[in-house]
Motif scaffolding. Sequence first.
Motif, PDB file in Angstrom:
ATOM      1  N   GLU A 194       0.841  -1.191   0.000  1.00  0.00           N
ATOM      2  CA  GLU A 194       0.000   0.000   0.000  1.00  0.00           C
ATOM      3  C   GLU A 194       0.879   1.245   0.000  1.00  0.00           C
ATOM      4  O   GLU A 194       1.785   1.392   0.819  1.00  0.00           O
ATOM      5  N   ARG A 195       0.587   2.160  -0.916  1.00  0.00           N
ATOM      6  CA  ARG A 195       1.381   3.386  -0.994  1.00  0.00           C
ATOM      7  C   ARG A 195       1.087   4.275   0.207  1.00  0.00           C
ATOM      8  O   ARG A 195      -0.065   4.551   0.528  1.00  0.00           O
ATOM      9  N   VAL A 196       2.152   4.747   0.878  1.00  0.00           N
ATOM     10  CA  VAL A 196       2.008   5.596   2.055  1.00  0.00           C
ATOM     11  C   VAL A 196       2.580   6.994   1.846  1.00  0.00           C
ATOM     12  O   VAL A 196       2.252   7.911   2.604  1.00  0.00           O
ATOM     13  N   LEU A 197       3.427   7.178   0.838  1.00  0.00           N
ATOM     14  CA  LEU A 197       3.995   8.495   0.548  1.00  0.00           C
ATOM     15  C   LEU A 197       4.080   8.704  -0.962  1.00  0.00           C
ATOM     16  O   LEU A 197       4.456   7.801  -1.705  1.00  0.00           O
ATOM     17  N   HIS A 198       3.717   9.907  -1.395  1.00  0.00           N
ATOM     18  CA  HIS A 198       3.825  10.296  -2.787  1.00  0.00           C
ATOM     19  C   HIS A 198       4.991  11.262  -2.946  1.00  0.00           C
ATOM     20  O   HIS A 198       5.350  11.994  -2.024  1.00  0.00           O
ATOM     21  N   ASN A 199       5.562  11.323  -4.125  1.00  0.00           N
ATOM     22  CA  ASN A 199       6.581  12.308  -4.485  1.00  0.00           C
ATOM     23  C   ASN A 199       7.844  12.220  -3.641  1.00  0.00           C
ATOM     24  O   ASN A 199       8.631  13.164  -3.602  1.00  0.00           O
ATOM     25  N   ILE A 200       8.018  11.108  -2.944  1.00  0.00           N
ATOM     26  CA  ILE A 200       9.266  10.843  -2.213  1.00  0.00           C
ATOM     27  C   ILE A 200       9.650   9.395  -2.515  1.00  0.00           C
ATOM     28  O   ILE A 200       8.844   8.485  -2.356  1.00  0.00           O
ATOM     29  N   GLY A 201      10.871   9.207  -2.966  1.00  0.00           N
ATOM     30  CA  GLY A 201      11.357   7.870  -3.248  1.00  0.00           C
ATOM     31  C   GLY A 201      12.779   7.713  -2.778  1.00  0.00           C
ATOM     32  O   GLY A 201      13.290   8.533  -2.008  1.00  0.00           O
ATOM     33  N   CYS A 202      13.427   6.654  -3.200  1.00  0.00           N
ATOM     34  CA  CYS A 202      14.808   6.450  -2.762  1.00  0.00           C
ATOM     35  C   CYS A 202      15.678   6.021  -3.923  1.00  0.00           C
ATOM     36  O   CYS A 202      15.195   5.534  -4.949  1.00  0.00           O
ATOM     37  N   ASN A 203      16.982   6.209  -3.740  1.00  0.00           N
ATOM     38  CA  ASN A 203      17.955   5.663  -4.661  1.00  0.00           C
ATOM     39  C   ASN A 203      18.170   4.193  -4.318  1.00  0.00           C
ATOM     40  O   ASN A 203      17.605   3.671  -3.364  1.00  0.00           O
ATOM     41  N   ASN A 204      19.023   3.536  -5.049  1.00  0.00           N
ATOM     42  CA  ASN A 204      19.154   2.085  -4.951  1.00  0.00           C
ATOM     43  C   ASN A 204      19.510   1.603  -3.551  1.00  0.00           C
ATOM     44  O   ASN A 204      20.635   1.794  -3.074  1.00  0.00           O
ATOM     45  N   ASN A 205      18.547   0.970  -2.897  1.00  0.00           N
ATOM     46  CA  ASN A 205      18.723   0.281  -1.614  1.00  0.00           C
ATOM     47  C   ASN A 205      19.362   1.156  -0.543  1.00  0.00           C
ATOM     48  O   ASN A 205      20.259   0.721   0.189  1.00  0.00           O
ATOM     49  N   THR A 206      18.881   2.372  -0.406  1.00  0.00           N
ATOM     50  CA  THR A 206      19.455   3.298   0.573  1.00  0.00           C
ATOM     51  C   THR A 206      18.606   3.433   1.832  1.00  0.00           C
ATOM     52  O   THR A 206      18.844   4.329   2.640  1.00  0.00           O
ATOM     53  N   MET A 207      17.634   2.556   2.044  1.00  0.00           N
ATOM     54  CA  MET A 207      16.819   2.617   3.257  1.00  0.00           C
ATOM     55  C   MET A 207      17.552   1.973   4.426  1.00  0.00           C
ATOM     56  O   MET A 207      18.134   0.899   4.302  1.00  0.00           O
ATOM     57  N   VAL A 208      17.501   2.650   5.575  1.00  0.00           N
ATOM     58  CA  VAL A 208      18.147   2.159   6.795  1.00  0.00           C
ATOM     59  C   VAL A 208      17.186   2.343   7.961  1.00  0.00           C
ATOM     60  O   VAL A 208      16.600   3.419   8.119  1.00  0.00           O
ATOM     61  N   GLU A 209      17.006   1.297   8.786  1.00  0.00           N
ATOM     62  CA  GLU A 209      16.179   1.407   9.991  1.00  0.00           C
ATOM     63  C   GLU A 209      17.073   1.582  11.196  1.00  0.00           C
ATOM     64  O   GLU A 209      18.072   0.880  11.362  1.00  0.00           O
TER      65      GLU A 209
END
Length: 223
Positions: A194-209
């Motif tokens: 489910e989409r939770v944010l529009h107009n914000i994305g990420c570059n290749n695998n740059t998510m960190v928790e």
Amino acid sequence: VKKGFTSFGTLPSGNVPTGMWNFTVDTGTGSIVVTDGTNFYYTTNGSSYTTIRTGLDNTAVSDCEMVYNDLWCTNGSNDVWRWPGPPSTGVVMAIGPDVPTGEYIEFEKGIVWIGRTSTGRSSVFFSNRTNSTDGGIIVPSSGSAWPAINELRVSQNDGDAIRGMKKYLGSVALCKDNSIYMLEGENEFNFKFERVLHNIGCNNNTMVEDNGLLYLAGSRGIY
């Protein structure tokens, strides 16, 4: 506190590291797995490195994830593979031809999630927890764990591609070029992103928790 850094050794290949992961089993023992793109090594001390495997596509970027007590790795080019850890030096275990060759991998809810293949830029594939024939519990490495129908297409007509996946708060976060999604559902019959944010994305695998917060780097900055 004195600022600076400490060297963690040099890879036997002499090449620049392109990925690093913790390998930790249920008993608590662990090591660090490092790749230079072509080769995989492990170390327990940061000074000596032991080869796990060689010969991978050096133009592809690997992603790895602990699945129970094995490390699973994929790069979108070579077949997905798993490693049972030391002292199994050089022992690489094939998983099976039905596991999609994707660029991103996560393990959550007892399920392996693999995102973005060469023919499915917006697709996420996932393993079954139970055998569809007899209802028995199966592990992700089972030959019956990857039916072709286990595919989620995430806004496939938006012109964007999946750029990363990350476990987050008991679920899986997914980012595309200009949107963020969260996994919803409890089984293969109702899973969806489910989409939770529009107009914000990420570059290749740059998510960190970190400490319950999800950070990502995109074309518009760091969030």
